[in-house]
Design a protein around this motif. Structure first.
Motif, short mmCIF file in Angstrom:
data_model
loop_
_atom_site.label_atom_id
_atom_site.label_comp_id
_atom_site.label_asym_id
_atom_site.label_seq_id
_atom_site.Cartn_x
_atom_site.Cartn_y
_atom_site.Cartn_z
N SER A 125 20.48 -11.49 -63.55
CA SER A 125 19.96 -12.04 -62.30
C SER A 125 19.01 -13.20 -62.55
N HIS A 148 20.66 -6.01 -53.93
CA HIS A 148 21.10 -7.32 -54.42
C HIS A 148 19.97 -8.33 -54.49
N ASP A 154 24.09 -11.99 -55.87
CA ASP A 154 24.24 -11.91 -57.33
C ASP A 154 25.66 -11.53 -57.74
N THR A 179 21.32 -16.11 -62.90
CA THR A 179 21.95 -16.45 -61.62
C THR A 179 20.98 -17.18 -60.70
N PRO A 208 28.00 -15.18 -57.01
CA PRO A 208 27.06 -16.30 -57.17
C PRO A 208 27.61 -17.65 -56.73
#
Length: 563
Positions: A15, A250, A262, A18, A265
């Motif tokens: 994450s 999320h 996520d 991302t 993306p």
């Protein structure tokens, strides 16, 4: 659709990557994110003569995660070009663990703030800005002196610039209070509105198992979250150039040009993005073409969304939407329209705006929460005077009709003004509205049954149908004496149906012709009474007592004042 991702928290190494990629694309991709770039350029120019804006105070964060140094900084001791992030969060119930800036601890906070005394959500926010290599953070609890009414009024007046000029807004979307934190462990691998499908085709998509995300994802993960039940969040979310939501399951991204999660993306469909109309606030052909909303339509949609939220202090009603009011004023001026903001309404659009009404008055809600606090009295004719009820705010489909005054009004606005405590967009100490229009007396039965209402001597079943929407529940308002109906606007639908829309007023008994608004009333006429709609003559047959008006113009028209 996307390949199924492995289970993990909302702030893992994956994450991290991302979120950084979303920001990088928003900053650098001037093709896909041209609207984001243009909005930022306009905002920085408008917010300050030098093209830069800084809040009065910011939290400075230096050092590493294990050796972090935090202190409060004041604007006059900074260079002016510092980038900062903001935090949207739920305060939660007051407790001994809560921390806030006060007049007593201001000096010590300027020296330093112990990381350990920060609640978990604030600690997590510090970690987030470090990941993005940003050194400054704005948190309302720590950047506004909470026990100084003067400082609160001053800082709240600049809320539009605080969020609009931030690098990114961190949203503690799933957290119910400041102790809950940003980072969540998903309760399920995928949301309930997600379907697993197996594929066996060949081509661009390899065979395998995929996840299909529904259009309701934002609603389930964001819109129904604890954070988004706060009225304040509407303007925080709308004004910020970018928002990073930490939801229950999320990490979710939104900016003017894209929305993503996520697990997907690359982005969701544009219609899913709640910020897609943000570009409409800026008067450039390319941006306005994408939005398609007039300033008054934009405002109407904001009020409906905002009024559904919750406020801890009802006296914040106008302050918590002031940033959006300022943005709407800017858009009006860009279109060559000078207007006056009046406690949640617009003077040029007042004939339309006065027809707001409550959507629900849930009797299960507390009686004292229905109307705002008397500490800062608001005009009864403003929707902002109603607390703890959803508001339906009307809008005019054609912006030019409002500007030209072509809204079929049956009332003339003689005077409309408020008495602001500070900025015209902030809290007001009452207001006055003086109208000239048709007026008639209304008799409401004790049982409140519509079929027993009498308007100017006629029952609904005899001449017309009616629809009433009270501003207050009956258990709060009680029986109302000296009730009158004032027509605001008339509509004709074809040849079979006509309608007169207006407001219900109750005499204050303080002076002749002075009223407070208590509701909205619509009268519907059939074909045989169409002339009534065209000529508004139903009231001319009954003279009002002298104490019911300021001036009698004859033919059923009177001048009254509403406070």
């Amino acid at each position: 659709m996307t390949k199924k991702m492995p289970a993990g928290g909302t702030w893992s190494e994956e994450s991290f990557s991302t979120a950084l990629s979303w920001v990088k694309e928003c900053k650098e991709d001037r093709v896909r994110h041209r609207e984001c770039a243009k909005i930022q350029e306009v905002r920085h120019v408008e917010s300050d003569a030098d093209g830069a804006f800084l809040p009065s105070r910011l939290i400075e964060v230096r050092g590493s995660k294990k050796n972090v140094h935090i202190r409060l900084r004041e604007k006059q001791h900074m260079t002016g070009d510092e980038q900062y992030m903001t935090l949207s969060h739920c305060w939660g119930k007051p407790s001994s663990k809560s921390i806030k800036l006060t007049q007593d601890n201001l000096a010590s906070f300027l020296m330093g703030i112990d990381h350990c005394i920060l609640p978990r959500t604030f600690q997590d926010a510090v970690q987030v800005i470090q990941i993005f290599d940003i050194n400054f953070l704005w948190i309302d609890a720590l950047c506004i002196i909470q026990d100084s009414r003067e400082d609160w009024l001053t800082e709240s007046a600049s809320m539009a610039d605080v969020y609009a000029n931030s690098f990114l807004n961190i949203a503690a979307t799933a957290a119910v209070d400041s102790q809950s934190g940003l980072f969540q462990t998903p309760t399920r691998q995928v949301p309930e509105d997600v379907i697993d499908i197996s594929t066996s085709w060949s081509g661009d998509l390899a065979a395998g198992q995929y996840v299909c995300y529904g259009m309701e994802l934002f609603e389930s993960e964001v819109d129904r979250s604890p954070l988004c039940q706060r009225a304040w969040v509407v303007q925080e979310r709308e004004m910020a150039p970018r928002v990073l939501h930490f939801t229950k399951n999320h990490l979710i991204w939104e900016c003017s040009c894209s929305a993503a999660i996520d697990a997907l993306p690359v982005g969701l469909h544009r219609q899913v993005n709640p910020k897609r109309n943000q570009a409409g606030l800026y008067d450039t052909p390319s941006l306005n073409q994408s939005a398609g909303l007039s300033p008054y339509q934009y405002w109407a949609s904001l009020v409906r969304q905002y009024a559904a939220g919750q406020l801890t202090h009802s006296s914040d009603k106008l302050v918590a939407i002031s940033a959006l009011a300022q943005s709407t004023m800017r858009l009006l001026r860009s279109k060559g329209c000078e207007d006056t903001y009046l406690a949640g309404l617009w003077k040029n659009d007042l004939v339309i705006g006065l027809l707001w009404c409550t959507n629900n008055l849930d009797p299960r809600r507390s009686a004292e929460g229905v109307r705002v606090s008397s500490e800062t009295p608001l005009p009864s004719w403003s929707w902002a005077n109603i607390h703890d009820a959803q508001i339906w705010y009307p809008n005019q489909e054609n912006f030019d009709d409002v500007v030209l005054g072509q809204t079929n009004p049956s009332v003339t606005i003689i005077e409309a003004r408020t008495f602001p405590l500070t900025s015209e967009f902030g809290t007001v100490n009452g207001g006055i509205l003086r109208l000239k229009g048709t007026l008639c007396k209304v008799n409401v039965p004790r049982d409140n049954s519509l079929k027993h209402w009498i308007i100017n001597g006629s029952a609904p079943s005899q001449r017309y149908g009616l629809r009433v929407m009270w501003d207050l529940r009956y258990d709060v308002r009680g029986p109302i004496e000296d009730l009158v109906f004032m027509s605001i606007r008339r509509n004709v639908s074809g040849t079979l149906q006509g309608r007169v829309e207006g407001i219900l007023l109750s005499r204050t008994l303080k002076r002749e012709g002075q009223y407070t608004r208590v509701g909205r009333l619509d009268l519907r006429f059939g074909e045989d009474h169409k002339f009534v709609v065209d000529n508004i003559k139903i009231w001319s047959s009954m003279n009002m007592p002298v104490e019911f008006y300021e001036r009698n113009h004859g033919n059923g028209e009177y001048t009254v004042s509403i406070i």
